[in-house]
Design a protein around this motif. Structure first.
Motif, PDB file in Angstrom:
ATOM      1  N   GLN A   1       0.499  -1.472   0.174  1.00  0.00           N
ATOM      2  CA  GLN A   1       0.389  -0.209  -0.392  1.00  0.00           C
ATOM      3  C   GLN A   1       0.880   1.074  -0.296  1.00  0.00           C
ATOM      4  O   GLN A   1       0.597   2.325   0.084  1.00  0.00           O
ATOM      5  N   GLY A   2       2.062   1.180  -0.263  1.00  0.00           N
ATOM      6  CA  GLY A   2       3.041   2.242  -0.353  1.00  0.00           C
ATOM      7  C   GLY A   2       3.514   3.050   0.603  1.00  0.00           C
ATOM      8  O   GLY A   2       3.680   3.881   1.258  1.00  0.00           O
ATOM      9  N   TRP A   3       3.313   2.277   1.541  1.00  0.00           N
ATOM     10  CA  TRP A   3       4.295   2.774   3.007  1.00  0.00           C
ATOM     11  C   TRP A   3       5.794   2.197   3.304  1.00  0.00           C
ATOM     12  O   TRP A   3       6.110   1.397   2.839  1.00  0.00           O
ATOM     13  N   VAL A   4       6.660   2.778   3.590  1.00  0.00           N
ATOM     14  CA  VAL A   4       8.413   2.557   3.553  1.00  0.00           C
ATOM     15  C   VAL A   4       8.679   3.181   4.754  1.00  0.00           C
ATOM     16  O   VAL A   4       8.104   3.696   5.432  1.00  0.00           O
ATOM     17  N   LYS A   5       9.441   2.865   5.213  1.00  0.00           N
ATOM     18  CA  LYS A   5      10.565   2.518   6.223  1.00  0.00           C
ATOM     19  C   LYS A   5      12.111   2.184   6.282  1.00  0.00           C
ATOM     20  O   LYS A   5      12.283   1.279   4.899  1.00  0.00           O
ATOM     21  N   LYS A   6      12.501   3.008   6.679  1.00  0.00           N
ATOM     22  CA  LYS A   6      14.243   2.618   6.848  1.00  0.00           C
ATOM     23  C   LYS A   6      14.968   2.168   8.326  1.00  0.00           C
ATOM     24  O   LYS A   6      14.632   3.038   8.872  1.00  0.00           O
ATOM     25  N   THR A   7      15.185   1.155   8.757  1.00  0.00           N
ATOM     26  CA  THR A   7      15.695   0.631   9.912  1.00  0.00           C
ATOM     27  C   THR A   7      17.133  -0.074   9.799  1.00  0.00           C
ATOM     28  O   THR A   7      17.353  -0.318   8.820  1.00  0.00           O
ATOM     29  N   ARG A   8      17.957   0.853  10.814  1.00  0.00           N
ATOM     30  CA  ARG A   8      19.741  -0.003  10.900  1.00  0.00           C
ATOM     31  C   ARG A   8      19.737  -0.975  10.964  1.00  0.00           C
ATOM     32  O   ARG A   8      19.048  -1.744  11.616  1.00  0.00           O
TER      33      ARG A   8
END
Length: 326
Positions: free
Chosen positions: A97-104
């Motif tokens: 659905q287009g949710w993006v995240k960046k996690t170490r």
């Protein structure tokens, strides 16, 4: 093996199980950690040496026998080999659905087969893609209705968050639109190109310069013209008919790579990237695979050049390739 000629039908994968397609290609060392991510956002880790080694054309071992703690109903959507859990590297996660995240990446160093939650997902959403990235990389995202957005992975556009977060919206999409592909482009990849493939069997190669960096969360730009024909037809293309073609793949590739396309009835087409027409971002592409009535392209895989070629040296045009377990 030599790839099939562009626009031909290809040959059926006679040993391909129903619903079984080749999804992931990568190399790794025995002491690397292989990270597995499921559609519900569960992450699991496994030492690479615990994956049974077999020949290139073998089907492989069922994933459930390797990941014994894989919960029932979970489907692996991304696989990543990791040699070092460096502090300057991140896991980039994208939902349908287009949710993006960046996690170490370091937050997953102690990951085991028991698994843990890597992302919080909304109702009816799924985790579709996970990629490694750094602050210098850029992200390219394509949607089913042919739109795309490219933005930097730095903290200005996408700040790092913990595992128990949903992330932020990557792009604005219509209610009937979903993300169909995502990839990461690194500054050092000067020879990389963008491959676009539609459900109707058309495709093209476009220079990365055609996809300029934008701000995250915008409408993006057209990645491919999905309506072919007269100017009047294109003018009315906002009225998306139920049988209209859609974007199936939008990812990076190199001229030495090969592309595998699998249709909805199991027909497999394999060809070289350098044989695909180079066109602008607004173009509709050229026919890559002829499809039968009601048949569509269901999946696309880019095979890196170091995995290309026929192991026995006797490959032929239109070679049928065997599907593998993820």
């Amino acid at each position: 093996a030599a790839g099939a000629r562009r626009g031909t039908r290809g040959k059926a994968g006679t040993q391909l199980k129903e619903g079984d397609v080749v999804e992931h290609f990568f190399t790794c060392y025995n002491h690397d950690t292989v990270l597995f991510f499921t559609q519900r956002g569960i992450a699991l880790g496994l030492p690479a040496f615990k994956v049974p080694e077999v020949g290139r054309t073998a089907r492989g071992t069922p994933l459930q026998r390797v990941l014994t703690a894989l919960p029932a109903g979970e489907r692996v959507t991304s696989v990543l080999p990791v040699s070092e859990f460096a502090e300057d590297k991140f896991l980039l996660m994208m939902s349908m659905q287009g949710w993006v995240k960046k996690t170490r990446l370091s937050m997953f160093q102690k990951l085991t087969q028991r698994g843990l939650i890597s992302i919080i997902l909304g109702e009816n959403d799924e985790l579709g893609w996970v990629r490694l990235c750094t602050e210098e990389d850029s992200i390219v995202i394509g949607s089913k209705l042919g739109n795309c957005v490219r933005f930097l992975a730095d903290s200005t556009q996408l700040r790092p968050t913990g595992r128990n977060s949903r992330g932020v919206k990557s792009m604005k999409m219509r209610p009937d639109d979903i993300v169909v592909d995502m990839d990461v482009i690194r500054p050092s990849e000067s020879d990389v190109r963008i491959l676009a493939v539609t459900s109707s069997g058309y495709g093209k190669i476009t220079a990365t310069s055609g996809f300029r960096d934008q701000n995250r969360g915008g409408m993006g730009v057209k990645a491919v013209a999905l309506v072919r024909g007269s100017a009047a037809a294109k003018k009315n293309s906002k009225k998306q008919p139920s049988n209209a073609p859609t974007l199936v793949a939008l990812r990076k590739c190199h001229e030495q790579d090969e592309v595998i396309m699998i249709s909805s009835v199991g027909t497999i087409m394999r060809q070289s990237v350098d044989g695909i027409s180079k066109q602008s971002r607004q173009a509709s592409g050229s026919r890559l695979q002829r499809l039968g009535a009601g048949e569509v392209v269901a999946a696309v895989a880019v095979v890196p050049s170091f995995l290309g070629g026929d192991e026995d040296g006797d490959g032929t045009d239109g070679e049928a390739m065997e599907g593998g377990e993820e």
